[in-house]
Design a protein around this motif. Structure first.
Motif, PDB file in Angstrom:
ATOM      1  N   GLN A 214     -25.244  37.083 -18.296  1.00 51.34           N
ATOM      2  CA  GLN A 214     -25.903  35.901 -18.833  1.00 51.34           C
ATOM      3  C   GLN A 214     -24.955  34.702 -18.852  1.00 51.34           C
ATOM      4  O   GLN A 214     -25.340  33.581 -18.532  1.00 51.34           O
ATOM      5  N   ALA A 215     -23.707  34.954 -19.239  1.00 47.10           N
ATOM      6  CA  ALA A 215     -22.748  33.856 -19.401  1.00 47.10           C
ATOM      7  C   ALA A 215     -22.399  33.200 -18.068  1.00 47.10           C
ATOM      8  O   ALA A 215     -22.248  31.974 -17.997  1.00 47.10           O
ATOM      9  N   TYR A 216     -22.253  34.001 -17.007  1.00 49.11           N
ATOM     10  CA  TYR A 216     -21.778  33.452 -15.726  1.00 49.11           C
ATOM     11  C   TYR A 216     -22.890  33.174 -14.717  1.00 49.11           C
ATOM     12  O   TYR A 216     -22.727  32.332 -13.834  1.00 49.11           O
ATOM     13  N   PHE A 217     -24.018  33.900 -14.874  1.00 46.49           N
ATOM     14  CA  PHE A 217     -25.075  33.733 -13.867  1.00 46.49           C
ATOM     15  C   PHE A 217     -26.451  33.452 -14.470  1.00 46.49           C
ATOM     16  O   PHE A 217     -27.395  33.172 -13.733  1.00 46.49           O
ATOM     17  N   GLU A 284     -22.226  31.655  -6.691  1.00 49.52           N
ATOM     18  CA  GLU A 284     -22.205  30.406  -7.452  1.00 49.52           C
ATOM     19  C   GLU A 284     -22.108  30.733  -8.940  1.00 49.52           C
ATOM     20  O   GLU A 284     -22.902  31.520  -9.463  1.00 49.52           O
ATOM     21  N   ILE A 285     -21.153  30.128  -9.614  1.00 46.87           N
ATOM     22  CA  ILE A 285     -20.918  30.406 -11.030  1.00 46.87           C
ATOM     23  C   ILE A 285     -21.494  29.259 -11.856  1.00 46.87           C
ATOM     24  O   ILE A 285     -21.221  28.087 -11.586  1.00 46.87           O
ATOM     25  N   LYS A 286     -22.282  29.585 -12.870  1.00 47.31           N
ATOM     26  CA  LYS A 286     -22.870  28.556 -13.714  1.00 47.31           C
ATOM     27  C   LYS A 286     -21.833  27.969 -14.662  1.00 47.31           C
ATOM     28  O   LYS A 286     -20.863  28.638 -15.032  1.00 47.31           O
ATOM     29  N   GLU A 287     -22.078  26.740 -15.052  1.00 51.00           N
ATOM     30  CA  GLU A 287     -21.213  26.106 -16.042  1.00 51.00           C
ATOM     31  C   GLU A 287     -21.383  26.825 -17.382  1.00 51.00           C
ATOM     32  O   GLU A 287     -22.480  27.286 -17.715  1.00 51.00           O
TER      33      GLU A 287
END
Length: 775
Positions: A214-217, A284-287
């Motif tokens: 959840q934190a990264y994607f 792709e890594i989310k902010e």
């Protein structure tokens, strides 16, 4: 004696011994004496010592193995966050000290599992759980003060995370070795791998693979791709340094190398083909985002969900309240709510636009006392689809949606009518109580029990006399004297029993006539459930916020929100029919019936305003949605009940917050924006929603709107002036139901009740105040 002489003496058989050499005599030339060190460390002694040390080490390890048991998992490793989701599965909130949600290994794709094996321990599936060489190197480095060095297996890392701690001591490392061997023997490799990926720290305050996904994607662990899994596996080496969103150029280079290393190892082990590997790209890594907290309405939703889950665990497993709370709080539950995201947003918007945007406690102290609450329920399913507990959970911990310390006032009147209809009760004169029954609506009329006064004579709003009035009209105008007498006619024990069967908590409430004024405590949640039962044709509705609750593969079965019949369909539908008159011709006319957003939607509902204007209500419904809105006056310091008069700048003397005002406005702004257009399907011949029979030939043609006064059950002397609902565009005050001399008293007035025991400002006054609301 020389050596030759000694030899000759022996040959002669002589027995003369050679003289001993004195200590001071020098040794024979060419043979130096042995040093003390050489005499102490002979090869025999060294071998013996090594053997002894090894034997002691083996015996010591055996003793340690026998002595050290697999401990309970440490508290920190067992801590989890509860995850709460909207009905559509999107994340609502996460609560708990540790952001961890343990997931079963079966929910993690197999190749994602293997990324961790490829990253940390390629021999995982074949080793004994321990890397002796790496452990020995780590022990030596620890003894030499060089900190953490040397590799360890996945099993050892799991043991360190779950059973021990991160201390770098010889004792801890020895325990790790022993426990790892035992864990490898007693647990399956899948259990160990699951424990490892669920207890590891991934950065961004995420413990465990689900929180990390959840934190990264922004996805669940079960939806991870191999590329994403390889990134999470690579992160474990240096979570903060390798977080792509904040990493330096060096950090990005290192994590990329580590990611490639993981995937290359998978090819080497045969877990990926070269073609598959070649086609993969760095994900792709989310902010990073702040973990969803409990601010705004979230805390109120989470609080009710926890309460209902705890209640179910108590009922299902026999837990005490304390045990149930301990079993829920921070134990890794995934709880999906029935809350509809769009309806929740619409309810919050309606409260903001119709009320809270008009409050300014810097200008008016009373504005800081206003506490709104609301609950919206689907009557067919019993699902709570939206809830408003207060302006912010962190600023006002008590949920105004579930609090029971304010009077429901006249919203209780439909319960009295329901009891009368269900029990086929009669008046003192022996006539059946129906929507068309005529009562004496005069102010402070003494309530009688078969001719004997019961010591209760409630005032009507503004001391108004209504004379002869039908039950329908009395409901429209919220006439206290009528429903007080009706309650005694039915029997207060039966009234309170009906209230209980409909869902009101009546424990400890005395069955006295004063309860007909709604003087007990009730919550918007309770009132929504009662009216949902009316809307669902008498089938008991117990509103529930929980759609599903899971914990590590275990699912708790929640009870069906819709139960059996507690009110006959005819009785329930008659109440609904009567309550349409409150909207079309009564106290909710201006805010609801005449609302431009209505667009012909059929509505039933009831207003209520309590003694001294401490609470104001509107509980109303369409065929598909029931919503109860309450406003409560609460001193923010003492939390005592206070008057809401003058809030939002209403003019002095006309400053009451009435049920037909803000509560009804909030209800309309919300409901008409989300309800499906539909009409009630009613099985009744009574009430304002039922088309009247053809009038006598001498009467004027009726208008499309219906009225109880048009029914044949009324005597001619009672009917001529009963025409309020024949003019739907007018308010009740413009259509007197009694003699012309009483007409002036029916115009809305603005004073407070003259008696402190007055239950509510019955709601003809609600309409009279509407023109000043928001000023």
């Amino acid at each position: 004696m020389g050596r030759a002489e000694e030899r000759r003496a022996r040959q002669r058989g002589g027995h003369r011994a050679a003289p001993k050499r004195r200590r001071s005599e020098p040794a024979a030339a060419g043979k130096p004496p042995k040093s003390l060190l050489r005499r102490m460390f002979t090869w025999k002694k060294i071998l013996g010592t090594v053997f002894g040390v090894c034997l002691l080490a083996i015996l010591g390890f055996v003793g340690l193995y026998l002595y050290v048991d697999i401990p309970e998992g440490n508290a920190a490793a067992r801590q989890q966050s509860n995850v709460y989701k909207f009905s559509d599965g999107t994340l609502l909130a996460r609560s708990g000290k540790v952001n961890r949600e343990i997931v079963d290994l079966s929910k993690v794709p197999r190749k994602v599992q293997l990324t961790f094996v490829a990253a940390e321990n390629k021999s995982f599936y074949s080793d004994s759980g321990v890397d002796f060489k790496g452990t020995a190197r780590g022990l030596l480095n620890t003894l030499r003060g060089r900190g953490k060095q040397g590799g360890s297996t996945i099993t050892q890392q799991y043991v360190k995370n779950y059973y021990l701690n991160q201390d770098q001591t010889v004792t801890r490392k020895l325990k790790e070795l022993v426990i790892s061997l035992k864990v490898d023997r007693e647990k399956s490799k899948d259990d160990i791998l699951a424990g490892y990926i669920n207890t590891s720290y991934y950065g961004r305050n995420a413990y465990g693979i689900q929180a990390a996904a959840q934190a990264y994607f922004g996805i669940d662990a079960e939806d991870l791709s191999v590329e994403q899994g390889a990134y999470l596996a690579a992160l474990l080496q240096a979570p903060s340094q390798y977080d792509w969103a904040v990493a330096t150029d060096t950090g990005k280079r290192l994590v990329t190398e580590r990611w490639n290393y993981v995937l290359d190892n998978m090819v080497e082990e045969g877990w990926l083909t070269k073609a598959q590997r070649t086609a993969m790209h760095f994900p792709e890594i989310k902010e990073p985002k702040r973990a969803p907290g409990l601010d705004g309405q979230k805390g109120y939703l989470v609080e009710l969900a926890n309460q209902q889950l705890e209640q179910q665990l108590m009922a299902q497993e026999g837990l005490t309240q304390s045990q149930a709370e301990n079993a829920v709080e921070g134990k890794g539950w995934t709880i999906t709510l029935n809350i509809d995201r769009k309806k929740q947003a619409a309810l919050e918007k309606a409260v903001r636009s119709e009320l809270t945007s008009k409050l300014d406690k810097t200008k008016r102290k009373v504005d800081g006392d206003i506490q709104p609450g609301a609950v919206s329920v689907d009557p067919e399913t019993g699902k709570i689809v939206a809830l408003y507990g207060g302006q912010n959970y962190y600023e006002h911990w008590t949920s105004n949606a579930t609090r029971r310390d304010y009077q429901p006032a006249s919203t209780f009147k439909p319960v009295i009518l329901a009891a009368a209809l269900e029990r086929e009760a009669t008046t003192q004169a022996g006539k059946p109580i129906t929507a068309n029954t005529v009562y004496d609506g005069d102010n402070r009329r003494p309530v009688l029990d078969h001719g004997r006064p019961v010591g209760f004579a409630p005032p009507n709003e503004d001391e108004q006399d209504y004379g002869k009035i039908t039950v329908q009209e009395a409901m429209n105008k919220s006439v206290n004297s009528v429903f007080a007498q009706m309650g005694v006619d039915v029997g207060m024990d039966d009234v309170m029993s009906t209230a209980s069967s409909l869902g009101m908590d009546t424990k400890g409430m005395p069955a006295v006539p004063a309860q007909t004024l709604g003087s007990m405590g009730a919550s918007p949640l309770e009132m929504a459930g009662i009216y949902a039962t009316f809307a669902n044709h008498g089938h008991k509705v117990t509103p529930t916020i929980i759609k599903s609750a899971e914990n590590q593969g275990r699912t708790v079965d929640m009870p069906d929100p819709v139960g059996g019949t507690v009110l006959s369909r005819t009785a329930a539908d008659t109440v609904t029919s009567v309550l349409t008159g409150v909207v079309d011709d009564g106290t909710a006319k201006v805010s609801v019936a005449d609302n431009p957003l209505r667009d012909g939607q059929q509505v039933a509902g009831k207003t209520g305003t309590s003694d001294e204007n401490r609470s104001a209500w509107f509980t109303g419904y369409t065929p598909d949605l029931v919503t109860s809105v309450g406003l409560f006056g609460e001193d923010p310091k003492t939390h005592g009940h206070v008057s809401m008069e003058g809030a939002t700048g209403l003019l002095p003397g006309r400053g009451r917050i009435n049920g037909g005002g803000y509560p009804a406005q909030i209800w309309a702004a919300y409901t008409f924006g989300v309800t499906d257009r539909s009409a009630f399907e009613l099985d009744t011949t009574q009430g304002a929603a039922v088309a009247p029979p053809p009038p006598p030939s001498s009467s004027a043609p009726p208008t499309p709107s219906t009225t109880p006064s048009q029914t044949p059950s009324q005597t001619p002397s009672e009917t001529p002036s009963h025409t309020p609902s024949q003019t739907p565009s007018e308010t009740p005050s413009r259509t007197p139901s009694h003699t012309p001399s009483q007409t002036p008293s029916q115009t809305p007035t603005t004073g407070l009740p003259t008696e402190p025991t007055t239950e509510e400002p019955p709601d003809p006054d609600d309409d009279g105040h509407f023109g000043h609301l928001g000023q």
